[in-house]
Design an enzyme around this catalytic site. Structure first.
Site, mmCIF file in Angstrom:
data_model
loop_
_atom_site.group_PDB
_atom_site.id
_atom_site.type_symbol
_atom_site.label_atom_id
_atom_site.label_comp_id
_atom_site.label_asym_id
_atom_site.label_seq_id
_atom_site.Cartn_x
_atom_site.Cartn_y
_atom_site.Cartn_z
ATOM 1 N N GLY A 132 0.758 -1.324 0.086
ATOM 2 C CA GLY A 132 -0.016 -0.151 0.093
ATOM 3 C C GLY A 132 0.828 1.141 0.007
ATOM 4 O O GLY A 132 0.615 2.169 -0.690
ATOM 5 N N HIS A 133 1.881 1.169 0.963
ATOM 6 C CA HIS A 133 2.803 2.422 0.927
ATOM 7 C C HIS A 133 3.358 2.634 -0.642
ATOM 8 O O HIS A 133 3.749 3.563 -0.926
ATOM 9 C CB HIS A 133 3.942 2.203 1.898
ATOM 10 C CG HIS A 133 3.385 2.312 3.424
ATOM 11 N ND1 HIS A 133 3.427 1.016 4.203
ATOM 12 C CD2 HIS A 133 2.838 3.304 4.046
ATOM 13 C CE1 HIS A 133 2.865 1.458 5.394
ATOM 14 N NE2 HIS A 133 2.484 2.876 5.253
ATOM 15 N N LYS A 170 -7.686 4.497 2.992
ATOM 16 C CA LYS A 170 -7.697 3.366 4.116
ATOM 17 C C LYS A 170 -8.241 4.079 5.310
ATOM 18 O O LYS A 170 -9.151 4.004 6.189
ATOM 19 C CB LYS A 170 -6.611 2.498 4.200
ATOM 20 C CG LYS A 170 -6.655 1.593 5.401
ATOM 21 C CD LYS A 170 -5.516 0.642 5.680
ATOM 22 C CE LYS A 170 -4.295 1.433 5.930
ATOM 23 N NZ LYS A 170 -4.130 1.855 7.500
ATOM 24 N N ARG A 213 -0.091 -2.247 10.909
ATOM 25 C CA ARG A 213 -0.208 -3.029 12.282
ATOM 26 C C ARG A 213 -0.825 -4.332 12.235
ATOM 27 O O ARG A 213 -1.150 -5.096 12.925
ATOM 28 C CB ARG A 213 -1.588 -2.123 12.682
ATOM 29 C CG ARG A 213 -1.283 -0.606 13.187
ATOM 30 C CD ARG A 213 -2.317 0.100 13.759
ATOM 31 N NE ARG A 213 -2.089 1.255 14.252
ATOM 32 C CZ ARG A 213 -1.478 1.732 15.504
ATOM 33 N NH1 ARG A 213 -1.175 0.828 16.354
ATOM 34 N NH2 ARG A 213 -1.064 2.821 15.847
#
Length: 230
Positions: A36-37, A149, A187
């Site tokens: 995602g990053h 998100k 996380r």
């Protein structure tokens, strides 16, 4: 890719870019990078001439000291993931570059920070707003890229940039998900096997309820069934 830890060194580099007429994009992270990053980095590369990625685990947005202590810190592997993307600078500021001795300013964005995470994590979005403002100013970014998100966070940052007349344009980017539908998140590394297997049910229940409501279904019934599924 240069790794910079002091804002004075960063500003020397960004000034040379400005002198060359280059635009600057930044992706702000707390590390433990995932796909995602990296999608945010790719969006930045497509839009800006120069790209900075920042890694700073911001203590002011953690309500629980234990949560802060356990947050994954993986700078070496993060740098390895960024290397193939030809990022220009990885900015990993030392703590005193963000919160020097005597630091006494907090930015609070009201309204969009109410409810949801804001209701259960007092002070969290104040910490987010403060560190984001500092990093956008330190990097001198024209564009900053945020995943959808963390939707409430995105709205806080957009409001912040507008209200403070920051030149940085906030660019939202789509959420990336695991094959089972769970949103990619740093996380997720902290989930045990049982919790990881259960986590996608949250998205499934919300999606089911939303579809029923959108098609004219009873709101109370849709929410009750979602609670039952959870």
């Amino acid at each position: 890719m240069k790794i910079i830890r002091r804002k004075a060194d960063l500003r020397k580099i960004t000034q040379t870019w400005r002198d060359d007429g280059a635009s600057i994009g930044v992706v702000l992270t707390m590390g433990a990078l995932h796909a995602g990053h990296l999608s945010l980095v790719q969006a930045a590369k497509a839009r800006a001439d120069r790209v900075i990625v920042t890694i700073f685990v911001n203590p002011r947005q953690f309500n629980n000291p234990e949560d802060l202590a356990k947050y994954p810190r993986t700078e070496d592997s993060d740098a390895a993931k960024l290397a193939p993307l030809a990022v220009d600078v990885l900015y990993v500021p030392d703590p005193d570059q963000i919160y020097p001795e005597g630091f006494a300013t907090t930015i609070s964005v009201t309204g969009v920070s109410d409810g949801l995470c804001g209701a259960t994590r007092p002070g969290h979005f104040d910490g987010v707003a403060t560190v984001v403002a500092k990093l956008l100013l330190q990097t001198d970014a024209d564009f900053s890229f945020f995943g959808e998100k963390d939707y409430q966070q995105l709205q806080v940052v957009r409001r912040l940039a507008t209200d403070l007349d920051l030149k940085t344009r906030i660019i939202p980017c789509p959420t990336l998900r695991e094959p089972d539908g769970l949103a990619m998140s740093s996380r997720n590394l902290r989930l045990g096997a049982e919790a990881r297997a259960a986590a996608p049910v949250i998205r499934d229940a919300l999606t089911m309820a939303a579809r029923r409501i959108e098609t004219g279904g009873d709101v109370a019934g849709a929410l009750e069934d979602a609670r039952r599924a959870l």
